[in-house]
Design an enzyme around this catalytic site. Structure first.
Site, PDB file in Angstrom:
ATOM      1  N   ARG A  15     -11.044 -14.012  -8.076  1.00  0.00           N
ATOM      2  CA  ARG A  15     -12.281 -13.226  -8.001  1.00  0.00           C
ATOM      3  C   ARG A  15     -13.259 -13.599  -9.109  1.00  0.00           C
ATOM      4  NH1 ARG A  15      -9.218  -7.547  -8.206  1.00  0.00           N
ATOM      5  NH2 ARG A  15      -7.742  -8.892  -9.289  1.00  0.00           N
ATOM      6  N   LYS A  75     -10.406  -9.204 -14.412  1.00  0.00           N
ATOM      7  CA  LYS A  75      -9.118  -8.798 -14.978  1.00  0.00           C
ATOM      8  C   LYS A  75      -9.197  -8.662 -16.492  1.00  0.00           C
ATOM      9  CE  LYS A  75      -5.903  -7.817 -13.269  1.00  0.00           C
ATOM     10  NZ  LYS A  75      -5.604  -6.439 -12.781  1.00  0.00           N
ATOM     11  N   TYR A  94     -11.605  -4.484 -15.575  1.00  0.00           N
ATOM     12  CA  TYR A  94     -10.329  -3.753 -15.538  1.00  0.00           C
ATOM     13  C   TYR A  94      -9.606  -4.026 -16.843  1.00  0.00           C
ATOM     14  CZ  TYR A  94     -10.922  -3.034 -10.517  1.00  0.00           C
ATOM     15  OH  TYR A  94     -11.403  -2.654  -9.285  1.00  0.00           O
ATOM     16  N   HIS A  96      -6.540  -1.670 -17.932  1.00  0.00           N
ATOM     17  CA  HIS A  96      -5.149  -1.203 -17.770  1.00  0.00           C
ATOM     18  C   HIS A  96      -4.404  -1.197 -19.106  1.00  0.00           C
ATOM     19  CE1 HIS A  96      -5.677  -1.166 -13.453  1.00  0.00           C
ATOM     20  NE2 HIS A  96      -6.096  -2.419 -13.489  1.00  0.00           N
ATOM     21  N   GLU A 118     -11.201   0.964 -14.261  1.00  0.00           N
ATOM     22  CA  GLU A 118     -10.293   1.933 -13.641  1.00  0.00           C
ATOM     23  C   GLU A 118     -10.434   3.338 -14.216  1.00  0.00           C
ATOM     24  OE1 GLU A 118      -9.368  -0.516 -15.616  1.00  0.00           O
ATOM     25  OE2 GLU A 118      -7.905   0.174 -17.091  1.00  0.00           O
ATOM     26  N   ASP A 270       0.322  -2.711 -12.351  1.00  0.00           N
ATOM     27  CA  ASP A 270      -0.735  -2.882 -13.363  1.00  0.00           C
ATOM     28  C   ASP A 270      -0.722  -1.749 -14.376  1.00  0.00           C
ATOM     29  OD1 ASP A 270      -1.615  -1.032 -11.521  1.00  0.00           O
ATOM     30  OD2 ASP A 270      -3.642  -1.838 -11.350  1.00  0.00           O
TER      31      ASP A 270
HETATM   32  N1  LIG Z   1      -1.226  -4.574  -8.134  1.00  0.00           N
HETATM   33  C1  LIG Z   1      -2.522  -4.647  -7.842  1.00  0.00           C
HETATM   34  O1  LIG Z   1      -3.059  -5.730  -7.604  1.00  0.00           O
HETATM   35  C2  LIG Z   1      -3.344  -3.400  -7.764  1.00  0.00           C
HETATM   36  C3  LIG Z   1      -4.608  -3.413  -7.157  1.00  0.00           C
HETATM   37  C4  LIG Z   1      -5.309  -2.202  -7.069  1.00  0.00           C
HETATM   38  C5  LIG Z   1      -4.771  -1.027  -7.577  1.00  0.00           C
HETATM   39  N2  LIG Z   1      -3.553  -1.076  -8.184  1.00  0.00           N
HETATM   40  C6  LIG Z   1      -2.895   0.088  -8.748  1.00  0.00           C
HETATM   41  O2  LIG Z   1      -2.281   0.872  -7.740  1.00  0.00           O
HETATM   42  C7  LIG Z   1      -1.963   2.147  -8.321  1.00  0.00           C
HETATM   43  C8  LIG Z   1      -2.349   3.246  -7.360  1.00  0.00           C
HETATM   44  O3  LIG Z   1      -3.765   3.346  -7.296  1.00  0.00           O
HETATM   45  P1  LIG Z   1      -4.500   4.307  -6.260  1.00  0.00           P
HETATM   46  O4  LIG Z   1      -5.950   3.977  -6.320  1.00  0.00           O
HETATM   47  O5  LIG Z   1      -3.801   4.306  -4.964  1.00  0.00           O
HETATM   48  O6  LIG Z   1      -4.287   5.717  -6.961  1.00  0.00           O
HETATM   49  P2  LIG Z   1      -4.619   7.147  -6.339  1.00  0.00           P
HETATM   50  O7  LIG Z   1      -4.928   8.027  -7.488  1.00  0.00           O
HETATM   51  O8  LIG Z   1      -5.614   7.051  -5.236  1.00  0.00           O
HETATM   52  O9  LIG Z   1      -3.221   7.569  -5.697  1.00  0.00           O
HETATM   53  C9  LIG Z   1      -2.085   7.756  -6.485  1.00  0.00           C
HETATM   54  C10 LIG Z   1      -1.232   8.827  -5.840  1.00  0.00           C
HETATM   55  O10 LIG Z   1      -0.034   8.929  -6.602  1.00  0.00           O
HETATM   56  C11 LIG Z   1       0.354  10.284  -6.540  1.00  0.00           C
HETATM   57  N3  LIG Z   1       1.344  10.531  -7.578  1.00  0.00           N
HETATM   58  C12 LIG Z   1       1.175  10.633  -8.917  1.00  0.00           C
HETATM   59  N4  LIG Z   1       2.342  10.834  -9.528  1.00  0.00           N
HETATM   60  C13 LIG Z   1       3.285  10.859  -8.541  1.00  0.00           C
HETATM   61  C14 LIG Z   1       4.680  11.022  -8.535  1.00  0.00           C
HETATM   62  N5  LIG Z   1       5.367  11.223  -9.678  1.00  0.00           N
HETATM   63  N6  LIG Z   1       5.313  10.995  -7.349  1.00  0.00           N
HETATM   64  C15 LIG Z   1       4.644  10.802  -6.201  1.00  0.00           C
HETATM   65  N7  LIG Z   1       3.315  10.632  -6.141  1.00  0.00           N
HETATM   66  C16 LIG Z   1       2.651  10.675  -7.304  1.00  0.00           C
HETATM   67  C17 LIG Z   1      -0.944  11.041  -6.696  1.00  0.00           C
HETATM   68  O11 LIG Z   1      -0.828  12.384  -6.261  1.00  0.00           O
HETATM   69  C18 LIG Z   1      -1.881  10.210  -5.845  1.00  0.00           C
HETATM   70  O12 LIG Z   1      -1.967  10.691  -4.522  1.00  0.00           O
HETATM   71  C19 LIG Z   1      -2.723   2.159  -9.660  1.00  0.00           C
HETATM   72  O13 LIG Z   1      -1.852   1.823 -10.712  1.00  0.00           O
HETATM   73  C20 LIG Z   1      -3.760   1.071  -9.484  1.00  0.00           C
HETATM   74  O14 LIG Z   1      -4.252   0.570 -10.700  1.00  0.00           O
HETATM   75  C21 LIG Z   1      -2.843  -2.247  -8.285  1.00  0.00           C
END
Ligand SMILES: NC(=O)c1ccc[n+]([C@@H]2O[C@H](COP(=O)([O-])OP(=O)(O)OC[C@H]3O[C@@H](n4cnc5c(N)ncnc54)[C@H](O)[C@@H]3O)[C@@H](O)[C@H]2O)c1
Length: 362
Positions: A15, A75, A94, A96, A118, A270
Site C-alpha cells: 500500500r 504501517k 497505523y 499499534h 487506529e 497487530d
Molecule cells: N492483521 C491485519 O492485517 C489487520 C487489518 C485490519 C485490522 N486488524 C485488527 O483486527 C482487530 C479487530 O478489529 P475490528 O475493527 O474488527 O475491531 P472492532 O472493534 O470492530 O471489533 C472487535 C470486537 O471484539 C469484541 N471483543 C472485545 N473483547 C472481546 C473478548 N474478550 N471476547 C470476545 N469478543 C471481544 C468487541 O465487542 C468487538 O465487537 C484489531 O486488532 C485490528 O487492528 C488487523
C-alpha cells in the site's frame, strides 16, 4: 507544510499512504508533497502520475523523512526508520504501539508527535481509520483460511462450501465487530457453517437479524469459545479492545483440541493476537504449524490487495489530511477532538492511556 510519503518497507507491504488524486488536492491547498520514488508502483500509481499531480519525486527515504514536517504512512515505522525521528516531526500512520515497545520507546525518546490511525475516533466513538482495513482483513481471512485448508498447503483438505451430500466446513469467528462481521459475510457466501462469538450482545443480535438465524451466534464465554473452537475447521481471531493489547480469548488447551490440519487466522495479531499459541508471521512466511494446527498471523493482511486497500484507506484519511493542510496540524488537532484522540505520543510522553497501561508507561 511539507508532507512526506515514504515507500513502505514492512515485509510484503504494497500500500501507499497517498494516491495521486489526494496528492493533487493537498498541493492545490498549498502543501508541498515529497513522494519517494516507486512508493505507489505496486498498486499502479506511477511516479509520473504523482509528478503530474504536483508531487516532487525524491530518490531516497532519507530525503523524504528529513525533508518533511508531516510523514504520512501506512504501517508503523520499521527499526531502520527510527533514525529519522526528531522532535519537530509529526507522524500520521497505523502505529499499534501496544504491540510495539521498541517503536514506542523510539518515538518517546525523540519526542515525535505520533498520531495513530487506529486511535482516531469518529463522532460516536467508532474508529473510522481502522474500519476499512478491518473490513478487508475480515474478508481476506476467509479466502486465506480456505487456501491454507487445502491439502497441498498443509491443511486438512476441507472445502468450506462442501458439496451436496457432504458436510460443509465449519468456521468459528471470535469477535463480531468490523473484521468479524465481514469474515462472517464471506464465510456464509462460501457456504460454510458459521458460528460467531462476541461479548457484546448487540453485535450478536445484528448478525442474527441479518442472517435470519443462518449463523450461530454465541456469547463469548470460555465454555462457548471452547465448544466452537473444538468444532471448527477454520478459526478467525477478530477481537479488539481499542488501543490495548488484544486479550487472549483462545487458550492453547483449546487449540490442542482442534482437528489436525485445521487453520487459525488471527486478524488481531497487530494488537498482539488473541490466540495463546499465536506469534506474528509475514507475507514471506505466512504460516507455521503448532499443536497440529496451521497458524496464520500476518499483521498487514490488506497488503495482499494493495490497490483496494490503498483506495479504501486514503478515502478515510483524506478529510483529516485536508484539515491538517488547511488549518495546520496544531489547529486541526484543537478543532477536531476525534483526530486528537489519535495522538499516542507527544512531547516525549505516551498520551494514550491504553498504550501506556499495556507498556507500563506513566
Ligand atoms: N492483521 C491485519 O492485517 C489487520 C487489518 C485490519 C485490522 N486488524 C485488527 O483486527 C482487530 C479487530 O478489529 P475490528 O475493527 O474488527 O475491531 P472492532 O472493534 O470492530 O471489533 C472487535 C470486537 O471484539 C469484541 N471483543 C472485545 N473483547 C472481546 C473478548 N474478550 N471476547 C470476545 N469478543 C471481544 C468487541 O465487542 C468487538 O465487537 C484489531 O486488532 C485490528 O487492528 C488487523
Amino acid at each position: 507544510m511539507i508532507i512526506g510519503v515514504p515507500y513502505e518497507i514492512k515485509d510484503g507491504e504494497t500500500r501507499v499512504a497517498m494516491t495521486p488524486n489526494l496528492c493533487r488536492r493537498c498541493v492545490k491547498l498549498g502543501a508541498t508533497v515529497l513522494v519517494q520514488k516507486g512508493a505507489g508502483t505496486s498498486v499502479g500509481f506511477t511516479d509520473a502520475a504523482y509528478r503530474a499531480a504536483g508531487a516532487k519525486i525524491t530518490a531516497t527515504a532519507s530525503k523524504v523523512w528529513r525533508g518533511a514536517d508531516l510523514i504520512v504512512k501506512v504501517k508503523e515505522p520499521q527499526p531502520s526508520e527510527f533514525k529519522y525521528f526528531r522532535a519537530d516531526l509529526t507522524l500520521f500512520t497505523y502505529l499499534h504501539l501496544a504491540a510495539c515497545p521498541d517503536l514506542t520507546a523510539a518515538l518517546v525518546k525523540k519526542k515525535v508527535l505520533g498520531i495513530a490511525y487506529e486511535s482516531v475516533e469518529g463522532r460516536d466513538g467508532f474508529l473510522p481509520l481502522l474500519k476499512p482495513m478491518s473490513h478487508i482483513a475480515g474478508r481476506l481471512s476467509i479466502q486465506t483460511g480456505a487456501y491454507f485448508l487445502q491439502s497441498q498447503n498443509g491443511g486438512s483438505g476441507v472445502l468450506l462450501g462442501g458439496i451436496p451430500g457432504t458436510m460443509p466446513g465449519r468456521v468459528a469467528i471470535v469477535g463480531a465487530g468490523n473484521s468479524g462481521a465481514h469474515a462472517c459475510r464471506m464465510a456464509v457466501g462460501m457456504g460454510a457453517r458459521v458460528a460467531i462469538l462476541d461479548l457484546d450482545a448487540r453485535k450478536l443480535e445484528m448478525i442474527d437479524e441479518e442472517y435470519r438465524g443462518g449463523v450461530v451466534t454465541l456469547m463469548a464465554n470460555p465454555g462457548n469459545i471452547e465448544m466452537a473452537v473444538a468444532d471448527c475447521d477454520l478459526l478467525i481471531g477478530a477481537v479488539l479492545v481499542p488501543n490495548a493489547k488484544a486479550p487472549t480469548v483462545v487458550t492453547s488447551a483449546m487449540v490442542k483440541k482442534m482437528r489436525p490440519g485445521s487453520v487459525i487466522v488471527d486478524i488481531a495479531i497487530d494488537q498482539g493476537g488473541c490466540i495463546a499459541s499465536i506469534h506474528p508471521t509475514s507475507h514471506h512466511e505466512p504460516t507455521y504449524v503448532k499443536h497440529g494446527v496451521v497458524h496464520y498471523a500476518v499483521p498487514n493482511m490488506p497488503a495482499l490487495v494493495g490497490r483496494t486497500s490503498t483506495l479504501g484507506l486514503t478515502q478515510v484519511t483524506e478529510p483529516y489530511l485536508v484539515q491538517m493542510v488547511t488549518r495546520g496540524i496544531k489547529q486541526a488537532l484543537a478543532e477536531q477532538p476525534g483526530l486528537a484522540k489519535g495522538i499516542n505520543t507527544q512531547d516525549g510522553l505516551v498520551v494514550n492511556r491504553q498504550v501506556a497501561r499495556a507498556l507500563s508507561y506513566k
